[in-house]
Scaffold this active site. Structure first.
Site, PDB file in Angstrom:
ATOM      1  N   ASN A 180       0.812  -1.238   0.000  1.00  0.00           N
ATOM      2  CA  ASN A 180       0.000   0.000   0.000  1.00  0.00           C
ATOM      3  C   ASN A 180       0.841   1.282   0.000  1.00  0.00           C
ATOM      4  O   ASN A 180       0.305   2.365  -0.223  1.00  0.00           O
ATOM      5  CB  ASN A 180      -0.989  -0.002   1.166  1.00  0.00           C
ATOM      6  CG  ASN A 180      -2.220  -0.838   0.851  1.00  0.00           C
ATOM      7  OD1 ASN A 180      -3.128  -0.396   0.155  1.00  0.00           O
ATOM      8  ND2 ASN A 180      -2.228  -2.090   1.316  1.00  0.00           N
ATOM      9  N   HIS A 191      -5.385   3.321   2.998  1.00  0.00           N
ATOM     10  CA  HIS A 191      -6.175   2.135   3.362  1.00  0.00           C
ATOM     11  C   HIS A 191      -7.683   2.378   3.205  1.00  0.00           C
ATOM     12  O   HIS A 191      -8.442   1.446   3.002  1.00  0.00           O
ATOM     13  CB  HIS A 191      -5.845   1.693   4.803  1.00  0.00           C
ATOM     14  CG  HIS A 191      -4.466   1.087   4.912  1.00  0.00           C
ATOM     15  ND1 HIS A 191      -3.696   1.178   6.036  1.00  0.00           N
ATOM     16  CD2 HIS A 191      -3.731   0.394   4.016  1.00  0.00           C
ATOM     17  CE1 HIS A 191      -2.539   0.561   5.830  1.00  0.00           C
ATOM     18  NE2 HIS A 191      -2.530   0.083   4.615  1.00  0.00           N
ATOM     19  N   PRO A 213      -2.131  -8.336   6.089  1.00  0.00           N
ATOM     20  CA  PRO A 213      -3.495  -8.850   5.842  1.00  0.00           C
ATOM     21  C   PRO A 213      -4.494  -8.119   6.730  1.00  0.00           C
ATOM     22  O   PRO A 213      -4.217  -7.854   7.904  1.00  0.00           O
ATOM     23  CB  PRO A 213      -3.389 -10.329   6.237  1.00  0.00           C
ATOM     24  CG  PRO A 213      -1.941 -10.653   6.165  1.00  0.00           C
ATOM     25  CD  PRO A 213      -1.222  -9.398   6.553  1.00  0.00           C
ATOM     26  N   LYS A 214      -5.650  -7.766   6.126  1.00  0.00           N
ATOM     27  CA  LYS A 214      -6.620  -6.918   6.852  1.00  0.00           C
ATOM     28  C   LYS A 214      -7.988  -7.568   6.937  1.00  0.00           C
ATOM     29  O   LYS A 214      -8.429  -8.210   5.993  1.00  0.00           O
ATOM     30  CB  LYS A 214      -6.742  -5.565   6.147  1.00  0.00           C
ATOM     31  CG  LYS A 214      -5.439  -4.776   6.242  1.00  0.00           C
ATOM     32  CD  LYS A 214      -5.345  -3.679   5.214  1.00  0.00           C
ATOM     33  CE  LYS A 214      -3.983  -3.010   5.245  1.00  0.00           C
ATOM     34  NZ  LYS A 214      -2.908  -3.793   4.625  1.00  0.00           N
ATOM     35  N   ASP A 222       1.206  -5.872  11.929  1.00  0.00           N
ATOM     36  CA  ASP A 222       1.186  -4.445  12.263  1.00  0.00           C
ATOM     37  C   ASP A 222       1.417  -4.307  13.773  1.00  0.00           C
ATOM     38  O   ASP A 222       0.821  -5.062  14.559  1.00  0.00           O
ATOM     39  CB  ASP A 222      -0.183  -3.853  11.868  1.00  0.00           C
ATOM     40  CG  ASP A 222      -0.214  -2.333  11.995  1.00  0.00           C
ATOM     41  OD1 ASP A 222       0.157  -1.809  13.072  1.00  0.00           O
ATOM     42  OD2 ASP A 222      -0.631  -1.684  11.030  1.00  0.00           O
ATOM     43  N   GLU A 227      13.734   2.297  14.206  1.00  0.00           N
ATOM     44  CA  GLU A 227      13.301   3.472  13.417  1.00  0.00           C
ATOM     45  C   GLU A 227      13.274   4.686  14.324  1.00  0.00           C
ATOM     46  O   GLU A 227      13.428   5.813  13.881  1.00  0.00           O
ATOM     47  CB  GLU A 227      11.910   3.241  12.829  1.00  0.00           C
ATOM     48  CG  GLU A 227      11.923   2.427  11.559  1.00  0.00           C
ATOM     49  CD  GLU A 227      10.538   2.301  10.991  1.00  0.00           C
ATOM     50  OE1 GLU A 227      10.179   3.085  10.114  1.00  0.00           O
ATOM     51  OE2 GLU A 227       9.806   1.393  11.440  1.00  0.00           O
TER      52      GLU A 227
END
Ligand code: IMP
Ligand code: ZN
Length: 344
Positions: free
Chosen positions: A25, A68, A102-103, A144, A204
């Protein structure tokens, strides 16, 4: 300011490449984002965020939420997968390890499994079309950081079940200021038990405890590793774990102050395995060729060093040994053509 010369970019485009860190995405074509935003009647205030230039890390996560909202149904997921693969193929990427989270979207009848099936369908369609024939693609499923242990385990289970269809590993990503390592570690251990490879977004932001725990886990690869203290740097060097480095992403999100100051340089100089990657080519308006050209310019890399960097990435793919060998042969064939046009 242009971060590379046109000749340098031409060489980098002609160079056969391997992309190991690309989020589905985040890699959407600009034209597709605009088209979908229009079709979904996206609030103009949100469209403005899409059109904004440089973004901080937190603005990027706002943008992902917006993307999204416009990539909600199965057909769109299949379409964007196909387009993203075609775009990497057009950039002379010979092997792509694409990753996506995956959502579950009950309002669209979407489960993690049906989402993943839609991605696999897009992979198949791309490779059947003329523009996707010269690229090999594998998929990583992302956990996530907002997900709990059960949700992470569901993703791992799905990846294990679909292993034979081209899912080779698990990634941990998402907003680095959210969540706790202890929530995902059981799922990542399970991934390992199931024979899946693991790559983690790490350091990060400065989070020494979490980074140490990640290093202790010994994933096959790490992403970013921007914020390390001396102790972690030594720990990391000693593990020899290859790092996926995304120059534009780190600069645009202000994780690193400037290209010459990017940790690519000390890692590369120390002989630590590094792989240049795009992260989110759509969000950061980049391509793998541009990332190579930026590195060449910032760190004074010769064509021959760029070739070596590109070819060495094959060693760090999640492919089987015999598949890596095939890819190396493909690279050697491409080298002959490249040498006809550029000094190597
Ligand atoms: P998707 O998994 O295909 O939906 O791709 C977008 C998602 O990738 C985002 O929502 C994040 O979870 C993750 N992602 C993309 N870029 C980054 C990054 O730079 N750091 C951490 N996570 C990222
Ligand atoms: Zn990433």
């Amino acid at each position: 300011m242009q971060q590379y010369g046109e000749e340098q970019l031409k060489f980098c485009q002609a160079l056969p490449k391997v992309e190991l860190h690309a989020h589905l995405n985040g890699s959407l074509r600009d034209t597709t984002i605009r088209e979908l935003a229009l079709k979904r009647n996206l609030d103009p205030a949100l469209t403005k965020v899409i059109e904004m230039g440089d973004r901080t890390l937190s603005e990027c996560f706002k943008l992902f939420d917006i993307i999204h909202r416009i990539t909600t149904d199965h057909d769109t997921i299949t379409r964007i997968t196909c387009e993203v693969i075609e775009d990497f193929a057009a950039d002379n990427v010979h092997y792509l390890e694409l990753r996506t989270t995956p959502k579950t979207r009950s309002e669209h009848g979407m489960t993690k499994r049906s989402y993943t099936e839609a991605v696999l369908k897009g992979m198949q369609e791309a490779q059947q079309g003329s523009r996707g024939q010269n690229i090999t693609v594998r998929l990583l499923l992302s956990i996530d950081r907002r997900e709990d242990t059960a949700a992470a385990l569901e993703t791992v289970q799905l990846a294990a079940e679909l292993h034979s269809r081209g899912i080779v590993g698990i990634d941990l990503s998402g907003n680095p200021t959210v969540g706790k390592w202890s929530a995902w570690e059981p799922a990542l251990q399970e991934a390992r038990r199931q024979g899946l490879k693991v790559t983690l977004h790490a350091a990060e932001v400065y989070n020494p405890e979490e980074t140490a725990a990640m290093l202790h886990f010994r994933p096959e690869r790490l992403g970013h590793m921007c914020c390390l203290d001396e102790r972690l740097e030594v720990l990391h060097y000693n593990t020899g774990i290859p790092v996926e480095l995304c120059l534009s992403s780190n600069i645009i999100t202000e994780s690193v102050a400037s290209y010459p100051e990017h940790h690519f340089h000390p890692f590369y100089s120390a002989g630590h395995p590094v792989i240049l990657c795009t992260d989110d080519s759509g969000v950061f308006c980049t391509s793998l060729s541009k990332e190579f050209a930026i590195a060449a310019h910032a760190f004074q890399l010769s064509n021959s060093q760029l070739w070596q960097l590109s070819e060495a990435a094959i060693d760090h793919t999640f492919l089987k040994e015999e598949e890596k060998e095939q890819l190396r042969k493909k690279f050697q064939i491409a080298r002959a053509t490249l040498e006809g046009c550029f000094p190597l």
